[in-house]
Design an enzyme around this catalytic site. Structure first.
Site, PDB file in Angstrom:
ATOM      1  N   GLU A   3       0.838  -1.205   0.000  1.00  0.00           N
ATOM      2  CA  GLU A   3       0.000   0.000   0.000  1.00  0.00           C
ATOM      3  C   GLU A   3       0.871   1.252   0.000  1.00  0.00           C
ATOM      4  OE1 GLU A   3      -2.980   2.192  -0.685  1.00  0.00           O
ATOM      5  OE2 GLU A   3      -3.455   0.094  -0.298  1.00  0.00           O
TER       6      GLU A   3
ATOM      7  N   GLU B 259       1.097   6.604  -6.935  1.00  0.00           N
ATOM      8  CA  GLU B 259       0.026   7.572  -7.168  1.00  0.00           C
ATOM      9  C   GLU B 259       0.512   8.999  -6.961  1.00  0.00           C
ATOM     10  OE1 GLU B 259      -3.341   6.472  -4.805  1.00  0.00           O
ATOM     11  OE2 GLU B 259      -3.823   4.766  -6.095  1.00  0.00           O
TER      12      GLU B 259
END
Length: 129
Positions: A77, A84
């Site tokens: 994650e 991102e």
């Protein structure tokens, strides 16, 4: 002529490098927790599952596998969030490769979650069913 005049700076080494790397790592974890809802959900899930693993596991290998699956999800994650952030920083216009990068990062997290579910399921099945 000093090193900084030549266009590069000396890097910290030894304990000093470890100290600063630790500070930057903690800053990254705090930023991920503060800014990424998915990381928060997975951190809270890990906060429940890691202590539970001490009751579910019946061997040191099972314990390590259960804890590592939780940490693996958190690690992926963090990587997904980094991807991102870089893609968002690069520009706001749509680009096919930017979308692909984000989708692939998300897919890595999903695969880690599936791996975790399989390992937890196998350990619970082996020990309790």
């Amino acid at each position: 002529m000093s090193d900084s005049d030549k266009g590069f700076t000396a890097k910290n080494t030894g304990f000093k490098r470890f100290y600063y790397a630790s500070i930057y790592s903690w800053q990254g974890l705090k930023a991920a927790y503060a800014q990424e809802p998915a990381f928060r959900y997975e951190a809270w899930g890990s906060a429940v599952l890691i202590p539970l693993s001490f009751f579910v596991a019946q061997s040191p290998m099972q314990l390590a596998a259960l804890i590592c699956t939780c940490l693996l999800v958190l690690a992926f994650e963090l990587v997904n969030s980094a991807i991102e952030a870089v893609v968002d920083r690069a520009g706001t216009e749509f680009h096919e490769l930017a979308g692909l990068a984000k989708d692939l990062g998300s897919a890595v997290v999903m695969v880690a979650l599936i791996m975790g579910a399989l390992i937890w399921g196998a350990v619970i099945y082996e020990n309790f069913l």
